[in-house]
Motif scaffolding. Sequence first.
Motif, PDB file in Angstrom:
ATOM      1  N   GLY A   1      -2.241  -3.238 -10.005  1.00 27.21           N
ATOM      2  CA  GLY A   1      -3.468  -3.162  -9.223  1.00 27.21           C
ATOM      3  C   GLY A   1      -4.302  -4.425  -9.311  1.00 27.21           C
ATOM      4  N   PRO A   2      -5.386  -4.499  -8.553  1.00 24.73           N
ATOM      5  CA  PRO A   2      -6.215  -5.715  -8.491  1.00 24.73           C
ATOM      6  C   PRO A   2      -6.902  -6.059  -9.799  1.00 24.73           C
ATOM      7  N   THR A   3      -7.051  -5.086 -10.710  1.00 23.78           N
ATOM      8  CA  THR A   3      -7.696  -5.367 -11.990  1.00 23.78           C
ATOM      9  C   THR A   3      -6.687  -5.462 -13.131  1.00 23.78           C
ATOM     10  N   GLY A   4      -5.397  -5.541 -12.781  1.00 24.60           N
ATOM     11  CA  GLY A   4      -4.363  -5.717 -13.782  1.00 24.60           C
ATOM     12  C   GLY A   4      -3.755  -4.448 -14.326  1.00 24.60           C
ATOM     13  N   GLU A   5      -4.223  -3.296 -13.851  1.00 26.17           N
ATOM     14  CA  GLU A   5      -3.655  -2.033 -14.313  1.00 26.17           C
ATOM     15  C   GLU A   5      -2.303  -1.785 -13.621  1.00 26.17           C
ATOM     16  N   PHE A   6      -1.416  -1.046 -14.275  1.00 25.53           N
ATOM     17  CA  PHE A   6      -0.092  -0.754 -13.727  1.00 25.53           C
ATOM     18  C   PHE A   6       0.007   0.740 -13.410  1.00 25.53           C
ATOM     19  N   ARG A   7       0.536   1.018 -12.236  1.00 23.92           N
ATOM     20  CA  ARG A   7       0.758   2.404 -11.825  1.00 23.92           C
ATOM     21  C   ARG A   7       2.237   2.612 -11.523  1.00 23.92           C
ATOM     22  N   LYS A   8       2.775   3.742 -11.956  1.00 21.57           N
ATOM     23  CA  LYS A   8       4.152   4.103 -11.633  1.00 21.57           C
ATOM     24  C   LYS A   8       4.139   5.146 -10.518  1.00 21.57           C
ATOM     25  N   ILE A   9       4.853   4.811  -9.440  1.00 22.99           N
ATOM     26  CA  ILE A   9       4.883   5.686  -8.268  1.00 22.99           C
ATOM     27  C   ILE A   9       6.280   6.292  -8.167  1.00 22.99           C
ATOM     28  N   TYR A  10       6.344   7.621  -8.206  1.00 29.79           N
ATOM     29  CA  TYR A  10       7.646   8.285  -8.164  1.00 29.79           C
ATOM     30  C   TYR A  10       8.003   8.768  -6.762  1.00 29.79           C
ATOM     31  N   ALA A  11       7.004   8.895  -5.904  1.00 24.74           N
ATOM     32  CA  ALA A  11       7.249   9.306  -4.525  1.00 24.74           C
ATOM     33  C   ALA A  11       6.116   8.782  -3.662  1.00 24.74           C
ATOM     34  N   GLY A  12       6.433   8.430  -2.431  1.00 21.45           N
ATOM     35  CA  GLY A  12       5.402   7.946  -1.530  1.00 21.45           C
ATOM     36  C   GLY A  12       5.952   7.037  -0.461  1.00 21.45           C
ATOM     37  N   ASP A  13       5.115   6.713   0.496  1.00 22.46           N
ATOM     38  CA  ASP A  13       5.483   5.805   1.582  1.00 22.46           C
ATOM     39  C   ASP A  13       4.873   4.441   1.336  1.00 22.46           C
ATOM     40  N   VAL A  14       5.677   3.405   1.496  1.00 20.36           N
ATOM     41  CA  VAL A  14       5.236   2.050   1.214  1.00 20.36           C
ATOM     42  C   VAL A  14       5.086   1.255   2.508  1.00 20.36           C
ATOM     43  N   THR A  15       3.968   0.572   2.628  1.00 26.91           N
ATOM     44  CA  THR A  15       3.785  -0.411   3.689  1.00 26.91           C
ATOM     45  C   THR A  15       3.392  -1.729   3.039  1.00 26.91           C
ATOM     46  N   ALA A  16       3.857  -2.820   3.634  1.00 21.99           N
ATOM     47  CA  ALA A  16       3.568  -4.131   3.055  1.00 21.99           C
ATOM     48  C   ALA A  16       2.917  -5.018   4.075  1.00 21.99           C
TER      49      ALA A  16
ATOM     50  N   GLU B   1       0.868  -1.170   0.000  1.00 20.70           N
ATOM     51  CA  GLU B   1       0.000   0.000   0.000  1.00 20.70           C
ATOM     52  C   GLU B   1       0.903   1.216   0.000  1.00 20.70           C
ATOM     53  N   VAL B   2       0.669   2.110  -0.945  1.00 24.77           N
ATOM     54  CA  VAL B   2       1.533   3.271  -1.116  1.00 24.77           C
ATOM     55  C   VAL B   2       0.733   4.540  -0.877  1.00 24.77           C
ATOM     56  N   ALA B   3       1.221   5.362   0.058  1.00 22.97           N
ATOM     57  CA  ALA B   3       0.629   6.682   0.262  1.00 22.97           C
ATOM     58  C   ALA B   3       1.328   7.634  -0.701  1.00 22.97           C
ATOM     59  N   ALA B   4       0.767   7.764  -1.901  1.00 24.76           N
ATOM     60  CA  ALA B   4       1.354   8.592  -2.947  1.00 24.76           C
ATOM     61  C   ALA B   4       0.775  10.002  -2.893  1.00 24.76           C
ATOM     62  N   PRO B   5       1.479  10.986  -3.473  1.00 24.24           N
ATOM     63  CA  PRO B   5       0.989  12.367  -3.434  1.00 24.24           C
ATOM     64  C   PRO B   5      -0.391  12.552  -4.042  1.00 24.24           C
ATOM     65  N   ASP B   6      -0.739  11.738  -5.063  1.00 25.21           N
ATOM     66  CA  ASP B   6      -2.041  11.898  -5.710  1.00 25.21           C
ATOM     67  C   ASP B   6      -3.070  10.881  -5.220  1.00 25.21           C
ATOM     68  N   GLY B   7      -2.781  10.263  -4.064  1.00 25.55           N
ATOM     69  CA  GLY B   7      -3.741   9.347  -3.482  1.00 25.55           C
ATOM     70  C   GLY B   7      -3.158   7.969  -3.241  1.00 25.55           C
ATOM     71  N   PRO B   8      -3.832   7.148  -2.425  1.00 25.99           N
ATOM     72  CA  PRO B   8      -3.310   5.821  -2.092  1.00 25.99           C
ATOM     73  C   PRO B   8      -3.364   4.860  -3.278  1.00 25.99           C
ATOM     74  N   VAL B   9      -2.367   3.974  -3.314  1.00 22.63           N
ATOM     75  CA  VAL B   9      -2.288   2.962  -4.354  1.00 22.63           C
ATOM     76  C   VAL B   9      -2.045   1.623  -3.667  1.00 22.63           C
ATOM     77  N   ALA B  10      -2.763   0.594  -4.074  1.00 22.92           N
ATOM     78  CA  ALA B  10      -2.578  -0.744  -3.507  1.00 22.92           C
ATOM     79  C   ALA B  10      -2.426  -1.748  -4.628  1.00 22.92           C
ATOM     80  N   GLY B  11      -1.587  -2.748  -4.380  1.00 24.93           N
ATOM     81  CA  GLY B  11      -1.368  -3.789  -5.367  1.00 24.93           C
ATOM     82  C   GLY B  11      -0.061  -4.500  -5.114  1.00 24.93           C
ATOM     83  N   VAL B  12       0.432  -5.191  -6.113  1.00 19.02           N
ATOM     84  CA  VAL B  12       1.685  -5.936  -6.002  1.00 19.02           C
ATOM     85  C   VAL B  12       2.798  -5.120  -6.655  1.00 19.02           C
ATOM     86  N   ALA B  13       3.881  -4.907  -5.921  1.00 15.69           N
ATOM     87  CA  ALA B  13       5.040  -4.204  -6.475  1.00 15.69           C
ATOM     88  C   ALA B  13       5.763  -5.155  -7.423  1.00 15.69           C
ATOM     89  N   VAL B  14       5.803  -4.806  -8.709  1.00 11.50           N
ATOM     90  CA  VAL B  14       6.326  -5.743  -9.709  1.00 11.50           C
ATOM     91  C   VAL B  14       7.626  -5.289 -10.352  1.00 11.50           C
TER      92      VAL B  14
END
Length: 323
Positions: free
Chosen positions: A308-323, A283-296
Amino acid sequence: MTLRKVLSGLLKANGYVSGGALAKGAGVSRNTIWKAVEQLRADGYQIEAAPRRGYKLISSPDCLRDYEVSLHLKTVDLGKPIHCLDRVDSTNQFARQEARQGAPHGTLVVAEEQTAGRGRLGRTWTSWPGASLCFSLVLRPNGVAPTDAPQLTHVAALAVARALRNDLGIDARLKWPNDVVVDGRKLCGILVEMSCELDLIHYVILGIGINVHRPSGDLLEGGLAGKAAVLDEFVGAPVKRALLLGAILASLEQCYIDWLNKGFEEIRREVKLLSSTLGRHVEVAAPDGPVAGVAVDIDSRGALVVEGPTGEFRKIYAGDVTA
């Protein structure tokens, strides 16, 4: 310079060494050697003197004085020059002031204590007096585009991990974006700050903070110290911070040169191998909102790629990660 040469002579002797031999090695008089020995004693070095035998180093303090730090440098540029401070608000802030005044590439600022150390996103980095290794470097990466500067966080993290793994046998791992962890516990944080124009980097300030010793007394009673990972406990013995600093700077210089000459790809591959983030649900607290999924993946810009859970990919350039 004299103190460094005298200390070097005492360390190499592995026993008694005559004042005359020390004087010859340092290119100074015997009286200067005597004064240097007295200064070293005042700084906490236990040095025994015996008639007709000379001087013998019995024990050394874990200090970050310029002559001790320079003694362990194996670099060409990094750590030259050195500013060793007893107390400072922030080594990054001090280094930035030096950079603005034209400090050369490789300028090192190291402090026994920071009163206002900072981490990412304006957080406070707690620096226990005499227990942490906190330092900053002025870097001037000529020819590097400002958009590639964030890669330096990964370059530095890999350099620290390599030094811990190769020199101390510690299974150091990398937590995206800027932490070095051992057994899942944060040991080291990295902060990269930059002054640039649209297509030109003026300088980069690279700050690194490592918890080395467990503090005692009031600091320990405060609770925070008990939660942090410290290097001594993983090594099983007290770690000399000047030696550790020398090892990290040597590792960092090699990683930095490889990055400049070969690009980010080889660094990225090793970063991915040592990553404690990839392959896990995050789970990533990103500047434009939270993102959850598998870090690939970690991409060519250093961004974390999350599926993400529906197969979409997000690129996170900054944020806090919890696993």
